[in-house]
Motif scaffolding. Structure first.
Motif, PDB file in Angstrom:
ATOM      1  N   GLY A 147       0.308  12.662  -1.229  1.00  0.00           N
ATOM      2  CA  GLY A 147       1.289  12.834  -1.111  1.00  0.00           C
ATOM      3  C   GLY A 147       1.532  12.710   0.711  1.00  0.00           C
ATOM      4  N   GLY A 148      -0.099  13.273   1.622  1.00  0.00           N
ATOM      5  CA  GLY A 148       0.568  13.126   2.908  1.00  0.00           C
ATOM      6  C   GLY A 148      -0.261  11.873   3.390  1.00  0.00           C
ATOM      7  N   GLY A 149      -0.893  10.853   2.497  1.00  0.00           N
ATOM      8  CA  GLY A 149      -1.466   9.989   2.714  1.00  0.00           C
ATOM      9  C   GLY A 149      -0.561   8.560   2.454  1.00  0.00           C
ATOM     10  N   ALA A 150       0.444   9.085   1.213  1.00  0.00           N
ATOM     11  CA  ALA A 150       1.877   8.436   1.206  1.00  0.00           C
ATOM     12  C   ALA A 150       2.877   8.370   2.391  1.00  0.00           C
ATOM     13  N   ALA A 151       3.210  10.253   3.136  1.00  0.00           N
ATOM     14  CA  ALA A 151       3.577  10.357   4.116  1.00  0.00           C
ATOM     15  C   ALA A 151       3.474   9.533   5.374  1.00  0.00           C
ATOM     16  N   ALA A 152       1.733   9.453   5.962  1.00  0.00           N
ATOM     17  CA  ALA A 152       1.311   8.880   6.379  1.00  0.00           C
ATOM     18  C   ALA A 152       1.858   6.959   6.518  1.00  0.00           C
ATOM     19  N   MET A 153       1.915   6.845   5.426  1.00  0.00           N
ATOM     20  CA  MET A 153       2.000   4.972   5.640  1.00  0.00           C
ATOM     21  C   MET A 153       3.174   4.702   5.277  1.00  0.00           C
ATOM     22  N   LEU A 154       4.225   5.958   4.261  1.00  0.00           N
ATOM     23  CA  LEU A 154       6.089   5.362   5.130  1.00  0.00           C
ATOM     24  C   LEU A 154       6.080   5.977   6.478  1.00  0.00           C
ATOM     25  N   LEU A 155       5.734   7.104   7.108  1.00  0.00           N
ATOM     26  CA  LEU A 155       5.968   7.093   8.878  1.00  0.00           C
ATOM     27  C   LEU A 155       5.786   6.176   9.556  1.00  0.00           C
ATOM     28  N   PHE A 156       4.121   5.871   9.172  1.00  0.00           N
ATOM     29  CA  PHE A 156       3.515   4.482  10.201  1.00  0.00           C
ATOM     30  C   PHE A 156       2.969   3.434   9.408  1.00  0.00           C
ATOM     31  N   SER A 157       2.652   2.179  10.423  1.00  0.00           N
ATOM     32  CA  SER A 157       2.654   0.567  10.045  1.00  0.00           C
ATOM     33  C   SER A 157       1.586   0.004  10.901  1.00  0.00           C
ATOM     34  N   PRO A 158       0.526  -0.764   9.941  1.00  0.00           N
ATOM     35  CA  PRO A 158      -0.271  -0.272  10.074  1.00  0.00           C
ATOM     36  C   PRO A 158      -0.103  -2.106  11.806  1.00  0.00           C
ATOM     37  N   PHE A 207       0.273  -1.387   0.039  1.00  0.00           N
ATOM     38  CA  PHE A 207       0.020   0.149  -0.286  1.00  0.00           C
ATOM     39  C   PHE A 207       1.143   1.163  -0.103  1.00  0.00           C
ATOM     40  N   THR A 208       1.857   1.241   0.401  1.00  0.00           N
ATOM     41  CA  THR A 208       2.295   2.693   1.100  1.00  0.00           C
ATOM     42  C   THR A 208       3.202   2.554  -1.023  1.00  0.00           C
ATOM     43  N   ILE A 209       3.624   1.571  -1.537  1.00  0.00           N
ATOM     44  CA  ILE A 209       4.064   1.480  -3.163  1.00  0.00           C
ATOM     45  C   ILE A 209       2.625   2.248  -4.067  1.00  0.00           C
ATOM     46  N   LEU A 210       1.502   2.229  -4.295  1.00  0.00           N
ATOM     47  CA  LEU A 210       0.703   2.432  -4.529  1.00  0.00           C
ATOM     48  C   LEU A 210       0.496   3.518  -3.812  1.00  0.00           C
ATOM     49  N   GLY A 211       0.761   4.145  -2.781  1.00  0.00           N
ATOM     50  CA  GLY A 211       0.412   5.588  -2.263  1.00  0.00           C
ATOM     51  C   GLY A 211       1.545   6.168  -3.043  1.00  0.00           C
ATOM     52  N   PHE A 250       2.851   5.571  -5.903  1.00  0.00           N
ATOM     53  CA  PHE A 250       2.467   5.874  -7.080  1.00  0.00           C
ATOM     54  C   PHE A 250       1.540   6.960  -7.489  1.00  0.00           C
ATOM     55  N   ALA A 251       0.113   6.983  -6.451  1.00  0.00           N
ATOM     56  CA  ALA A 251      -0.987   7.452  -6.406  1.00  0.00           C
ATOM     57  C   ALA A 251      -0.449   9.304  -6.905  1.00  0.00           C
ATOM     58  N   PHE A 252       0.566   9.795  -5.647  1.00  0.00           N
ATOM     59  CA  PHE A 252       1.284  10.956  -6.012  1.00  0.00           C
ATOM     60  C   PHE A 252       1.740  10.715  -6.938  1.00  0.00           C
ATOM     61  N   PHE A 253       2.786  10.450  -7.829  1.00  0.00           N
ATOM     62  CA  PHE A 253       2.753  10.771  -8.706  1.00  0.00           C
ATOM     63  C   PHE A 253       2.407  10.871  -9.736  1.00  0.00           C
ATOM     64  N   HIS A 254       1.368  10.216  -9.904  1.00  0.00           N
ATOM     65  CA  HIS A 254       0.151   9.697 -10.907  1.00  0.00           C
ATOM     66  C   HIS A 254      -0.510  11.440 -11.350  1.00  0.00           C
ATOM     67  N   ALA A 255      -0.963  11.916  -9.445  1.00  0.00           N
ATOM     68  CA  ALA A 255      -1.761  12.961  -9.321  1.00  0.00           C
ATOM     69  C   ALA A 255      -0.981  14.407 -10.128  1.00  0.00           C
ATOM     70  N   LEU A 256       0.236  13.907  -9.467  1.00  0.00           N
ATOM     71  CA  LEU A 256       1.608  14.557  -9.993  1.00  0.00           C
ATOM     72  C   LEU A 256       1.927  15.400 -11.802  1.00  0.00           C
ATOM     73  N   SER A 257       1.921  13.609 -11.939  1.00  0.00           N
ATOM     74  CA  SER A 257       1.453  13.810 -13.664  1.00  0.00           C
ATOM     75  C   SER A 257       0.406  13.905 -14.952  1.00  0.00           C
ATOM     76  N   GLN A 258      -0.261  14.762 -13.865  1.00  0.00           N
ATOM     77  CA  GLN A 258      -1.593  14.892 -15.323  1.00  0.00           C
ATOM     78  C   GLN A 258      -1.807  16.677 -15.189  1.00  0.00           C
ATOM     79  N   ARG A 259      -2.482  16.998 -15.865  1.00  0.00           N
ATOM     80  CA  ARG A 259      -2.398  18.331 -16.327  1.00  0.00           C
ATOM     81  C   ARG A 259      -3.660  19.232 -15.236  1.00  0.00           C
ATOM     82  N   VAL A 260      -2.613  20.739 -14.905  1.00  0.00           N
ATOM     83  CA  VAL A 260      -4.260  21.746 -14.169  1.00  0.00           C
ATOM     84  C   VAL A 260      -5.416  20.897 -14.822  1.00  0.00           C
ATOM     85  N   ASP A 261      -5.775  21.255 -15.527  1.00  0.00           N
ATOM     86  CA  ASP A 261      -7.569  21.397 -16.373  1.00  0.00           C
ATOM     87  C   ASP A 261      -7.831  20.228 -16.008  1.00  0.00           C
ATOM     88  N   ALA A 262      -7.675  18.861 -16.009  1.00  0.00           N
ATOM     89  CA  ALA A 262      -7.988  17.779 -16.664  1.00  0.00           C
ATOM     90  C   ALA A 262      -8.550  17.131 -14.940  1.00  0.00           C
TER      91      ALA A 262
END
Length: 102
Positions: free
Chosen positions: A56-67, A21-25, A27-39
């Motif tokens: 980014g906050g979700g990915a950071a939370a998953m990097l800092l904490f663990s289940p 799930f951290t890898i997914l987080g 991926f989601a951040f970099f996908h959001a970063l690569s999209q156009r603003v008007d989309a």
């Protein structure tokens, strides 16, 4: 890193869930970063900076904490934020940028 033995199966499951799930987080951040603003506005979703902050906050939370640890509620909140992006926003962005399918 957890001790990998058959007696510590729950630790192995927590470790694999955390890693996946951290890898997914990320991926989601970099996908959001690569999209156009008007989309984002064309898809009638929040703005790009808002989704960058959320993913980014979700990915950071998953990097800092663990289940299964003290901060697992923050890990879970980060997971929910990332899953909302992946399930709701990402498909809509792809549809808006690609156009309607036949």
């Amino acid at each position: 890193m957890p001790d990998f033995s058959i007696l510590n199966l729950d630790g192995i499951v927590y470790f694999l869930a955390d890693l996946g799930f951290t890898i997914l987080g990320l991926f989601a951040f970099f996908h959001a970063l690569s999209q156009r603003v008007d989309a984002y506005t064309a898809a009638e979703r929040m703005t790009k900076p808002a989704w960058l902050g959320i993913t980014g906050g979700g990915a950071a939370a998953m990097l800092l904490f663990s289940p299964g640890s003290f901060g697992s509620i923050f890990w879970l909140a980060g997971l929910v934020a990332v899953l909302v992006y992946m399930v709701d926003v990402r498909p809509k962005l792809i549809e808006v940028q690609r156009g309607p399918r036949w």
